[in-house]
Enzyme design. Structure first.
Site, PDB file in Angstrom:
ATOM      1  N   GLU A 309       0.867  -1.179   0.000  1.00 27.38           N
ATOM      2  CA  GLU A 309       0.000   0.000   0.000  1.00 27.38           C
ATOM      3  C   GLU A 309       0.900   1.225   0.000  1.00 27.38           C
ATOM      4  OE1 GLU A 309      -3.637   2.094   2.360  1.00 27.38           O
ATOM      5  OE2 GLU A 309      -2.914   0.156   3.051  1.00 27.38           O
ATOM      6  N   GLY A 310       0.815   2.028  -1.045  1.00 28.63           N
ATOM      7  CA  GLY A 310       1.657   3.220  -1.147  1.00 28.63           C
ATOM      8  C   GLY A 310       0.869   4.452  -0.755  1.00 28.63           C
ATOM      9  N   THR A 311       1.486   5.612  -0.947  1.00 27.71           N
ATOM     10  CA  THR A 311       0.854   6.870  -0.581  1.00 27.71           C
ATOM     11  C   THR A 311      -0.386   7.109  -1.432  1.00 27.71           C
ATOM     12  OG1 THR A 311       3.117   7.621  -0.351  1.00 27.71           O
ATOM     13  CG2 THR A 311       1.409   9.290  -0.149  1.00 27.71           C
ATOM     14  N   TYR A 312      -0.269   6.802  -2.702  1.00 25.85           N
ATOM     15  CA  TYR A 312      -1.359   7.137  -3.605  1.00 25.85           C
ATOM     16  C   TYR A 312      -2.195   5.949  -4.056  1.00 25.85           C
ATOM     17  CZ  TYR A 312       0.004  11.953  -3.750  1.00 25.85           C
ATOM     18  OH  TYR A 312       0.253  13.243  -3.409  1.00 25.85           O
ATOM     19  N   GLU A 314      -3.215   1.351  -3.511  1.00 27.38           N
ATOM     20  CA  GLU A 314      -2.822   0.000  -3.121  1.00 27.38           C
ATOM     21  C   GLU A 314      -2.382  -0.724  -4.380  1.00 27.38           C
ATOM     22  OE1 GLU A 314      -6.302  -1.420  -0.243  1.00 27.38           O
ATOM     23  OE2 GLU A 314      -6.844  -0.045  -1.847  1.00 27.38           O
ATOM     24  N   VAL A 315      -1.460  -1.654  -4.217  1.00 29.46           N
ATOM     25  CA  VAL A 315      -1.010  -2.429  -5.377  1.00 29.46           C
ATOM     26  C   VAL A 315      -1.283  -3.911  -5.113  1.00 29.46           C
ATOM     27  CG1 VAL A 315       0.916  -2.905  -6.932  1.00 29.46           C
ATOM     28  CG2 VAL A 315       0.784  -0.698  -5.777  1.00 29.46           C
ATOM     29  N   ASP A 429      11.050  11.412  -8.426  1.00 36.24           N
ATOM     30  CA  ASP A 429      10.983  10.616  -7.195  1.00 36.24           C
ATOM     31  C   ASP A 429      11.809   9.343  -7.351  1.00 36.24           C
ATOM     32  OD1 ASP A 429      10.362  10.057  -4.614  1.00 36.24           O
ATOM     33  OD2 ASP A 429       8.315   9.375  -5.007  1.00 36.24           O
TER      34      ASP A 429
HETATM   35  N1  ATP Z   1       4.561  -3.191 -11.573  1.00 34.35           N
HETATM   36  C1  ATP Z   1       4.758  -3.604 -10.325  1.00 34.35           C
HETATM   37  N2  ATP Z   1       5.063  -4.881 -10.066  1.00 34.35           N
HETATM   38  C2  ATP Z   1       5.253  -5.309  -8.799  1.00 34.35           C
HETATM   39  N3  ATP Z   1       5.190  -4.529  -7.713  1.00 34.35           N
HETATM   40  C3  ATP Z   1       4.894  -3.236  -7.906  1.00 34.35           C
HETATM   41  C4  ATP Z   1       4.653  -2.700  -9.203  1.00 34.35           C
HETATM   42  N4  ATP Z   1       4.381  -1.376  -9.078  1.00 34.35           N
HETATM   43  C5  ATP Z   1       4.443  -1.111  -7.773  1.00 34.35           C
HETATM   44  N5  ATP Z   1       4.753  -2.210  -7.053  1.00 34.35           N
HETATM   45  C6  ATP Z   1       4.925  -2.327  -5.588  1.00 34.35           C
HETATM   46  O1  ATP Z   1       4.026  -1.462  -4.953  1.00 34.35           O
HETATM   47  C7  ATP Z   1       4.734  -0.512  -4.165  1.00 34.35           C
HETATM   48  C8  ATP Z   1       3.999   0.824  -4.210  1.00 34.35           C
HETATM   49  O2  ATP Z   1       3.858   1.219  -5.564  1.00 34.35           O
HETATM   50  P1  ATP Z   1       4.031   2.738  -6.013  1.00 34.35           P
HETATM   51  O3  ATP Z   1       5.382   3.196  -5.550  1.00 34.35           O
HETATM   52  O4  ATP Z   1       3.759   2.857  -7.459  1.00 34.35           O
HETATM   53  O5  ATP Z   1       2.857   3.398  -5.180  1.00 34.35           O
HETATM   54  P2  ATP Z   1       2.818   4.788  -4.464  1.00 34.35           P
HETATM   55  O6  ATP Z   1       1.478   4.922  -3.863  1.00 34.35           O
HETATM   56  O7  ATP Z   1       3.212   5.859  -5.413  1.00 34.35           O
HETATM   57  O8  ATP Z   1       3.917   4.541  -3.358  1.00 34.35           O
HETATM   58  P3  ATP Z   1       4.907   5.536  -2.628  1.00 34.35           P
HETATM   59  O9  ATP Z   1       4.388   5.646  -1.237  1.00 34.35           O
HETATM   60  O10 ATP Z   1       6.254   4.818  -2.693  1.00 34.35           O
HETATM   61  O11 ATP Z   1       4.966   6.815  -3.353  1.00 34.35           O
HETATM   62  C9  ATP Z   1       6.143  -0.476  -4.743  1.00 34.35           C
HETATM   63  O12 ATP Z   1       7.128  -0.121  -3.807  1.00 34.35           O
HETATM   64  C10 ATP Z   1       6.325  -1.894  -5.215  1.00 34.35           C
HETATM   65  O13 ATP Z   1       6.764  -2.696  -4.158  1.00 34.35           O
END
Ligand code: ATP
Length: 667
Positions: A309-312, A314-315, A429
């Site tokens: 789960e990132g800032t923007y 969930e993955v 970033d």
């Molecule tokens: N294509 C992908 N394949 C596998 N894992 C992924 C992929 N894209 C993202 N992830 C996983 O999900 C996490 C969060 O993704 P992402 O960085 O795009 O989200 P965010 O909400 O922008 O996060 P952040 O808080 O880092 O800014 C990543 O650190 C990675 O572990």
């Protein structure tokens, strides 16, 4: 300090920080790591350093005060690196053949970096409102609540890349920019071949068959047949060409007479044929054009597990039920959005669609809608690891990257960055947790949530609106920390320098706790810059108002050369990426041409990079077990009804996706 003492101190520091940092894979990620939280961090940070009594307190307070009393700017804005970007050292070893080819290719693409060299230098107008807004941001305690809106407004800018005409888009096919990608290994029909009519096109299984009623009671199936079950009708395949004996799979009774080597070769040949059949079947599926039919529904994918789960958002890890492709599904968080679809998500999608065709940038498959209209997902190629986790894992086992591995990682990273910058995209970033790496060692740049397009240097008005609060603190360039009015690709290159150092040290190079502390750490390591070496530093707000202590340069050299972590040319590359003056900082193209990459030991191949089982795959069934089960089911099906089994294979419907008892194909 002796090297062992130095090591110990360094590791102690790292460990303390690591324990603070260990939850970084999910939403608990360190706040220092998040540029998006910097408004809140800044308030907290000010409290932190006020309570400290050491030297950096004095600097920090001055630094802080300087942010409260911005000076007005009416100097020349010259952030472009025109003259330097044009130059190429003549005496450089031109490197291996493949890199020469790459350079030739690159020269065909018109780089915005070199493009900038034609732009005229312009006088910067005064921007009192800009200053006032920044001033507000610093003083307003409620800024955090408003910050996202404010930053988004500041960031709006027109794309310098022309959009495609609508007519062009309406005619796309496989492999067009806006069309679906052709599955690899499928041959393209000649241009003048007859088009396939709808009647001739094989039927598509419209409803994905669910694995509800998998017949479990099949353990008695003959293992020998099971091993051979993938070969049904292989004989037919090979009828036309019996020149290669591995094109024909031997009868079951002859199988035992084969040597182990022959068996292996037969199995490899079977695998190849199977892959080819599967690719052919997928290529015959009716093409889905999101531009014509709208986005598909998330139900087209089976969600396998949560990755992070990132800032923007969930993955998730998901599987396309039509093609069985495993993808990463990023669900954009919309809950807090009051003004429609978040601009960060739009940017991320837009930038990835533009740049994602490169091998070292994560590729977007499609955009999907969920049950609610606010549920929007982005399907991307699934990449097993992120570099940060891999580094942490290696570090816990006391391992480091070998020089050849460091080179392969850097070549891949620089190649992706060069592609992005050629397309006028700033990532903003870059950090190890945003670099993904596949099981086969292919590095991919991900998380374009803060990325944006940048304009030509002549368009100062537009460029001045770039927000300085970008890039995670530890990877943020010195000019961003000193608050420039405008910036460009060098901010990404600084992050690349920090990442290179991290590949070598196995921990981040500058681990500041807040912005003033980050500046202190950089100056201590690199030496305090002076206006002779970096004349434009006078234009940076913080530099003008804070009196920084004069640190001598040499810290970086002592660390990397003193400890023999890099040879002379490797250090030259690192120093070039971490040049304090952004005009003198290496571009991605220059870095790719650096002689370090030509020296022995050369870069290893991707598959020589280390991998570990990915956390994100842990709850998936072990592949071998799955394969055995599937083999037995296929064998049973083939015995029961070979015609149906052949059709199944044609449409890439796996045996474990059908009910063996009452299986019916729809025509
Ligand atoms: N294509 C992908 N394949 C596998 N894992 C992924 C992929 N894209 C993202 N992830 C996983 O999900 C996490 C969060 O993704 P992402 O960085 O795009 O989200 P965010 O909400 O922008 O996060 P952040 O808080 O880092 O800014 C990543 O650190 C990675 O572990």
């Amino acid at each position: 300090m002796s090297s062992s003492r130095h090591d110990r101190k360094r590791h102690n520091d790292e460990d303390r920080r690591d324990s603070h940092h260990s939850k970084s894979r999910d939403s608990q990620r360190s706040r220092d790591e998040r540029p998006r939280d910097s408004g809140r961090d800044y308030d907290r940070d000010r409290k932190d350093y006020r309570s400290r009594g050491d030297y950096s307190r004095g600097t920090s307070e001055k630094y802080d005060r300087s942010r409260r009393s911005p000076t007005r700017y009416d100097r020349n804005e010259r952030n472009d690196r025109n003259d330097r970007d044009r130059r190429r050292p003549d005496d450089r070893d031109r490197g291996r053949d493949d890199r020469k080819d790459k350079r030739r290719d690159r020269s065909r693409t018109r780089s915005p970096v070199s493009h900038k060299s034609s732009s005229k230098k312009s006088e910067s107008p005064k921007h009192p409102t800009e200053d006032a807004r920044l001033f507000d941001r610093i003083l307003d305690p409620n800024y955090k609540a408003k910050s996202s809106t404010v930053l988004e407004i500041q960031d709006v800018e027109m794309s310098p890349v022309e959009l495609k005409e609508e007519t062009e888009i309406s005619t796309f096919t496989f492999d067009d920019d806006c069309g679906p990608a052709r599955p690899t290994g499928v041959s393209v029909p000649p241009e003048n071949s007859e088009p396939v009519s709808d009647e001739e096109r094989p039927a598509t299984p419209t409803t994905p068959v669910t694995p509800d009623n998998i017949q479990e009671d099949i353990d008695g199936a003959d293992e020998t047949i099971a091993d051979l079950n993938e070969t049904i009708s292989d004989q037919e395949d090979a009828e036309d060409d019996d020149s290669n004996k591995y094109d024909v799979t031997p009868e079951p009774e002859k199988w035992d007479e084969l040597s182990d080597e022959e068996k292996t070769l037969h199995k490899q040949a079977m695998k190849r044929r199977k892959k080819q059949r599967s690719d052919e079947a997928i290529s015959k599926l009716p093409v889905y054009y999101p531009g014509l039919h709208g986005c598909q529904h998330i139900a087209e994918y089976a969600i396998l597990n949560v990755i992070a789960e990132g800032t923007y958002g969930e993955v998730f890890r998901g599987k396309n039920t039509r093609t069985d492709e495993i993808v990463a599904l990023k669900r954009f968080k919309m809950e807090k959005e009051k003004e429609g679809f978040p601009i960060t998500a739009l940017r991320e999608i837009n930038m990835l669609l533009k740049a994602g065709s490169h091998e070292n940038i994560v590729n977007v498959r499609e955009i999907l809608l969920g049950r609610k209209e606010t549920d929007v997902y982005m399907a991307m190629e699934y990449v097993e690891h992120d570099m940060k986790s891999l580094i942490d894992k290696m570090k816990s086992k006391n391992q480091r990257f070998r020089t050849g591995q460091q080179k392969r990682l850097m070549l891949q990273l620089l190649s992706g960055i060069e592609h992005m910058h050629n397309l006028w995209i700033l990532h903003r970033d870059l950090k190890t947790s945003n670099l993904l790496i596949s099981h086969s060692g292919v590095l991919k740049i991900a998380d374009f949530g803060l990325s944006r397009e940048f304009g030509e240097a002549s368009n100062i008005e537009t460029r001045m609106r770039l927000t300085p609060v970008v890039v995670t603190l530890w990877y943020r360039s010195i000019e961003l920390l000193l608050e420039p009015k405008t910036y460009s690709t060098p901010v990404d290159m600084w992050s690349v320098g920090c990442i290179m150092a991290e590949f070598i040290l196995m921990s981040p190079l500058f681990r500041g706790t807040n912005e003033p502390n980050q500046v202190d750490l950089i100056f201590q390591m690199m030496g305090t810059p002076n206006e002779n070496a970096w004349p434009e530093i006078k234009e940076l707000r913080i530099w003008n108002t804070v009196e920084f202590p004069k640190w001598k340069s040499g810290g970086l050299k002592k660390l990397f050369r003193g400890e023999r972590l890099l040879n002379e040319s490797g250090f030259e590359l690192l120093e070039g990426l971490l040049s304090m003056n952004p005009r003198k900082r290496l571009t991605a193209s220059e870095a790719l041409d650096h002689k370090w990459f030509d020296e022995h030991p050369v870069a290893v191949s991707c598959d020589e990079l280390p991998t570990y089982p990915a956390k994100s795959e842990l709850n998936a069934a072990p592949p071998q077990q799955q394969q055995k089960k599937k083999n037995r089911l296929e064998a049973l099906l083939a015995e029961e009804d070979p015609e149906r089994a052949a059709l199944l294979r044609q449409f890439n419907v796996k045996a474990d996706q059908v009910k063996t008892s009452d299986f019916q194909l729809k025509f």
